[in-house]
Each structure stands twice: as C-alpha cells, then as structure tokens.
Design a protein around this motif. Sequence first.
Motif, PDB file in Angstrom:
ATOM      1  N   TRP A 118     -41.589  17.656 -30.418  1.00 32.52           N
ATOM      2  CA  TRP A 118     -40.660  18.012 -29.352  1.00 32.52           C
ATOM      3  C   TRP A 118     -40.654  19.535 -29.173  1.00 32.52           C
ATOM      4  CZ3 TRP A 118     -39.786  13.973 -32.598  1.00 32.52           C
ATOM      5  CH2 TRP A 118     -39.344  12.760 -32.060  1.00 32.52           C
ATOM      6  N   ILE A 119     -40.257  19.993 -27.989  1.00 34.14           N
ATOM      7  CA  ILE A 119     -40.138  21.423 -27.719  1.00 34.14           C
ATOM      8  C   ILE A 119     -38.763  21.697 -27.121  1.00 34.14           C
ATOM      9  CG2 ILE A 119     -41.088  21.336 -25.360  1.00 34.14           C
ATOM     10  CD1 ILE A 119     -42.535  23.995 -26.031  1.00 34.14           C
ATOM     11  N   THR A 120     -38.237  22.885 -27.376  1.00 31.11           N
ATOM     12  CA  THR A 120     -36.942  23.262 -26.814  1.00 31.11           C
ATOM     13  C   THR A 120     -37.016  23.391 -25.293  1.00 31.11           C
ATOM     14  OG1 THR A 120     -37.537  25.517 -27.505  1.00 31.11           O
ATOM     15  CG2 THR A 120     -35.858  24.364 -28.791  1.00 31.11           C
ATOM     16  N   LYS A 121     -35.875  23.178 -24.650  1.00 31.18           N
ATOM     17  CA  LYS A 121     -35.796  23.259 -23.196  1.00 31.18           C
ATOM     18  C   LYS A 121     -36.023  24.691 -22.731  1.00 31.18           C
ATOM     19  CE  LYS A 121     -32.528  19.409 -23.032  1.00 31.18           C
ATOM     20  NZ  LYS A 121     -31.142  18.973 -22.729  1.00 31.18           N
ATOM     21  N   GLU A 122     -36.351  24.833 -21.462  1.00 28.61           N
ATOM     22  CA  GLU A 122     -36.674  26.155 -20.933  1.00 28.61           C
ATOM     23  C   GLU A 122     -35.520  27.133 -21.096  1.00 28.61           C
ATOM     24  OE1 GLU A 122     -39.772  25.997 -17.444  1.00 28.61           O
ATOM     25  OE2 GLU A 122     -38.199  24.534 -17.052  1.00 28.61           O
ATOM     26  N   ASN A 123     -34.282  26.656 -20.946  1.00 27.22           N
ATOM     27  CA  ASN A 123     -33.123  27.546 -21.006  1.00 27.22           C
ATOM     28  C   ASN A 123     -32.331  27.363 -22.298  1.00 27.22           C
ATOM     29  OD1 ASN A 123     -33.590  28.690 -18.429  1.00 27.22           O
ATOM     30  ND2 ASN A 123     -32.742  26.861 -17.482  1.00 27.22           N
ATOM     31  N   TRP A 124     -32.997  27.049 -23.395  1.00 24.51           N
ATOM     32  CA  TRP A 124     -32.303  26.861 -24.669  1.00 24.51           C
ATOM     33  C   TRP A 124     -31.725  28.182 -25.154  1.00 24.51           C
ATOM     34  CZ3 TRP A 124     -33.776  27.868 -30.066  1.00 24.51           C
ATOM     35  CH2 TRP A 124     -34.785  28.827 -30.174  1.00 24.51           C
ATOM     36  N   ASP A 125     -30.759  28.100 -26.080  1.00 25.11           N
ATOM     37  CA  ASP A 125     -30.095  29.286 -26.613  1.00 25.11           C
ATOM     38  C   ASP A 125     -30.652  29.580 -28.002  1.00 25.11           C
ATOM     39  OD1 ASP A 125     -28.443  31.252 -27.603  1.00 25.11           O
ATOM     40  OD2 ASP A 125     -26.601  30.360 -26.835  1.00 25.11           O
ATOM     41  N   ALA A 258     -25.360  21.984 -17.796  1.00 26.69           N
ATOM     42  CA  ALA A 258     -25.464  20.639 -17.215  1.00 26.69           C
ATOM     43  C   ALA A 258     -26.245  20.666 -15.904  1.00 26.69           C
ATOM     44  CB  ALA A 258     -24.073  20.055 -16.998  1.00 26.69           C
ATOM     45  N   VAL A 259     -26.043  21.704 -15.094  1.00 24.55           N
ATOM     46  CA  VAL A 259     -26.802  21.850 -13.844  1.00 24.55           C
ATOM     47  C   VAL A 259     -28.291  21.928 -14.145  1.00 24.55           C
ATOM     48  CG1 VAL A 259     -27.295  23.435 -11.936  1.00 24.55           C
ATOM     49  CG2 VAL A 259     -24.924  22.905 -12.519  1.00 24.55           C
ATOM     50  N   ASN A 260     -28.664  22.751 -15.117  1.00 18.67           N
ATOM     51  CA  ASN A 260     -30.087  22.934 -15.440  1.00 18.67           C
ATOM     52  C   ASN A 260     -30.708  21.676 -16.024  1.00 18.67           C
ATOM     53  OD1 ASN A 260     -29.666  25.539 -14.600  1.00 18.67           O
ATOM     54  ND2 ASN A 260     -29.633  26.420 -16.638  1.00 18.67           N
ATOM     55  N   ALA A 261     -29.897  20.884 -16.737  1.00 19.38           N
ATOM     56  CA  ALA A 261     -30.433  19.680 -17.375  1.00 19.38           C
ATOM     57  C   ALA A 261     -30.900  18.642 -16.354  1.00 19.38           C
ATOM     58  CB  ALA A 261     -29.372  19.072 -18.294  1.00 19.38           C
ATOM     59  N   LYS A 262     -30.382  18.699 -15.128  1.00 20.27           N
ATOM     60  CA  LYS A 262     -30.781  17.726 -14.108  1.00 20.27           C
ATOM     61  C   LYS A 262     -32.188  17.999 -13.576  1.00 20.27           C
ATOM     62  CE  LYS A 262     -27.678  15.965 -11.372  1.00 20.27           C
ATOM     63  NZ  LYS A 262     -26.607  15.750 -10.369  1.00 20.27           N
ATOM     64  N   LYS A 263     -32.668  19.230 -13.724  1.00 19.53           N
ATOM     65  CA  LYS A 263     -34.031  19.606 -13.321  1.00 19.53           C
ATOM     66  C   LYS A 263     -34.343  19.157 -11.884  1.00 19.53           C
ATOM     67  CE  LYS A 263     -35.953  19.654 -17.984  1.00 19.53           C
ATOM     68  NZ  LYS A 263     -37.009  19.173 -18.892  1.00 19.53           N
ATOM     69  N   ASN A 264     -33.421  19.463 -10.978  1.00 18.63           N
ATOM     70  CA  ASN A 264     -33.601  19.072  -9.582  1.00 18.63           C
ATOM     71  C   ASN A 264     -33.840  20.270  -8.666  1.00 18.63           C
ATOM     72  OD1 ASN A 264     -31.094  20.237  -9.595  1.00 18.63           O
ATOM     73  ND2 ASN A 264     -29.978  18.411  -8.913  1.00 18.63           N
ATOM     74  N   GLY A 265     -34.294  21.377  -9.243  1.00 13.80           N
ATOM     75  CA  GLY A 265     -34.581  22.560  -8.436  1.00 13.80           C
ATOM     76  C   GLY A 265     -33.458  23.560  -8.386  1.00 13.80           C
TER      77      GLY A 265
END
Length: 472
Positions: A118-125, A258-265
């Motif tokens: 697995w890899i961390t999300k693009e905007n992980w902390d 939460a907004v970023n997690a939807k990955k809808n642009g």
Amino acid sequence: MHFPLAAGRAALALTVLSLSSQAFAHGYLLNSRPHLCHTNVNLNCGAIQWEPQSVEGADRYPESGPKDGAIAAAGSSNWAPLNEQSVGRWSKINLKSGPNIFQWRFTAPHASRDIRYWITKENWDPNAPISRAQFEAQPFCTVNYGGGKPVPSTSELANHNCSVPSRNGYHLILSVWDVADTVNSFYNVMDVNFEAGPPPALNKIGSIIGSSDLPVGSTAGTRVFNANGEVTSYNTSITIASAADGAAAKWPRLLATAVNAKKNGIQAGVLSGGVVTPADGVNDVYVAKDSALIRVEVATKTPDPGPGPESKFGMQNISASSINASGQASFKMNVFTGMAQTVDIKLASKSRDFGVLHHIDSLNGGKDISFTASGLTPGEYDLIMLVSWMQNGQKQVLQKNQKINLAGPSNLPVYPSGVGSYVAGSKVQGRDGRVYVCKPWPYTSWCNSAAAYYEPGFGSAWSQAWDVAAAR
C-alpha cells in the motif's frame, strides 16, 4: 530507468548481518524501517535493531491487523519506537513512480498466502501517527503465492515487480506478508522520497473557514455550484465525533480531508508547490482550470451540545510569537498527562524536522512550559507531543499533533487592536499570520464591526470587509 530497491543506493548501507538461529520470526523488506535500523542507517530504534525479521502481528490488514498508530510495529509493544512518525524521523529511499522491484529477505520461508503493498494518499500528513486513513484503501501491488513458499531457501531474495503510483515528496509504503499456515502477518513500513513533478494548473473556487467551534454531533459540509446551480453529487459532509474535532481550527481540516478523499477533481487545503494539503485553519478549495465548477459554500448544522471524551495527554493554551528577524520564535503552552510519562515536544514543517525543543523526564498532571526555536520561516508547522513510558521492559510511545501558523516579522497591528478606527486601506495582521486590508467604501464600516462576523480570516462574513494582502 528503475533500479531494484536493494541496489544502487550509495547513501545507504545495505549489508545484511547474520541473524540469530534462535529467531522465531522470519522475514523483512529490504530498505524498510526495520532493515535500516538493523544496518544502523536509522537510529534509536530499540530492540528491532537486532531482529528486523520479527515485526509480526495479526493478519488480514486492513480489515483486521494492528490498530491505528501501531501499524509500523505490527501492534507489538516490543517494537514500539517504529511507530514514531514525523517528517524527519526516518531515513528515506529515493524512488520514482512506475516500475520498481521490491525485495524481501526470509530467514525462514513459510507457506504464504500473499505479499501486498500500500502507499500513502497524495495529501497524507507526514507528521501524524500512521493510520489506515493515511493509506490508499487498495494495495497497488499484490503477489499471490497460493500456499507456496516465496523462495526455496534463505539464500535467495523474493523479487516483486510492482508499478508504484505517481507521487511527489515524502511518502510511506506498507508491505504485509501474510503467512498461510499461521494467523499472523509480517508488517514492514518503507520511507520513500519521490521526485517532484510539475504542479497542476488550479483555480480557487472558495474556502473552508472555521468561524466557530462545533459541538459533538454537528455536521459540516460543502455545497458545490456550476453556472447552472448546485451540483449535489460533488457535495461532501462530515459529522463531528469529538470536542477536539469540533474546534474551529480543526474541523475545516477534517472536511478538507473528506473532500480530497472523494477524488472527484476537487481539492481542499493549503496550496504549496502544486500540492494541496489539508491543514488546521483556513483550507482553500481548488478545481482544474478548465473545470465547470465555479463556487463552493460551507454549511454547518449544530445539534444540542453533548459531552466529548477527555484526552489522557495533550497540549493546550498554545501561544507563539511572530518570527523575529533572526528566524526565532518563542512558544508557551500547557502540557498534561494522565500518568507518569516522559514528554518530548518537537516542531516540524512539511520539509524539516526541528527536533526535540523541550524534554520532561517524568510528568503526571499538567505543567506550563516555554521554549524557543530557531531557523524558522513564516508558514505552517506541527507541534508534536511524544509521550513514552516503560511497560514490561519495553518502551511505549504515543503521539499527538497541533497545527500552528507562524507569522514573520511585522510592524502591523494585530487584530483586534484598533477596532473602531479602521479606515479603507488599513492593514492588520490576522491570527492566522496573514495580512489583511480593509476594503474601500461602502464596505469600510464592517472592518470595525463584530468580530464573530468580520474578524479577518475567521469571521463568518470576513471577506465582505477585508481583502488578503499577502502572507507574512
């Protein structure tokens, strides 16, 4: 061209020392935290230095397995120092997105179900404790063994050809080896650094601003619009689960995440170097330049207040000076614990770890502390509180973070100094560190009105009275 992770890294010593024949656990990922602890590239690792092959815990992550905050140590108190997480704590392996070879060394090959990555999300902390929410939900690479052994003998390495998703900067890769004939898996975290790519062209369509605290049970959400009206499929909502999450500086970050997690642009957070990262305080909302979305609004709904759980340790009453001309800032805060614990207070930015700035050998209760940090530039930082104690002869570690914005040298008055005398063009420094300019007539009078509505950067209608001049 991509090189195997086990070779071509002149900056890291990869000599594998002989392992004790008494070891009960059986393998590790080359260049992972345990391996680099074993080769003395990572320091202050604790007992894992002698047993890199032993990071074993309950299987079938992420549905089960070790709890959040203890993933790097597989939930075992024996290897707890591996769970420490900040941007400068661990040595990193340089990596490029795309095809790569990952290698496992086995001191006792087992019948295996699979090995997953697995890899961390693009905007992980990178300064927050490691949790499932930090990683993508699905592995980017799975190697199935169907009960067979990964390698026939301990003299061979298992090579895994995997395509790594596109990322920039510091990220984590988690590899889990599921043993077929036991109920356990082996967990290895690898710290990697990706080369930065070109920043995307983005258009700001609004901001998420915490104008007030929200009690437990409240909801906060975004409403997204195009030229024809609201587009509900793009809307996002969160529910406040604790008093800490409902803080005015905190819930905007949770909503942005939460907004970023939807990955809808749609991306929400602080834009830096083409990367949008959620942060405490103000989070701007961005879409691609050619997007049909033009505006976002934030709506909150508050129920009857209810009690929230109390933390057993933490930081409160935090204050910090502006950064002086020498790059220094002073900090004051109260730290508290619910049991006798060692306390370390650190400071980190997205790119630099400033190390331990205050240490307490043993604390049980509360204590006011102050300290100074040097080498600072204006922007957002993480105050990191690490508490540790000994349990059954093993060091235990827990971590909490608090975002803080540090302003640069300024001769401007700090709002609300001067309320009642602001005129068009008056400049003030807001508590978020930014500089604001009072708008011209007919909006000028609002600069001197109620802070709940017009405080720069935080009042519910602040943008009707003030413009952002520049970050300080």
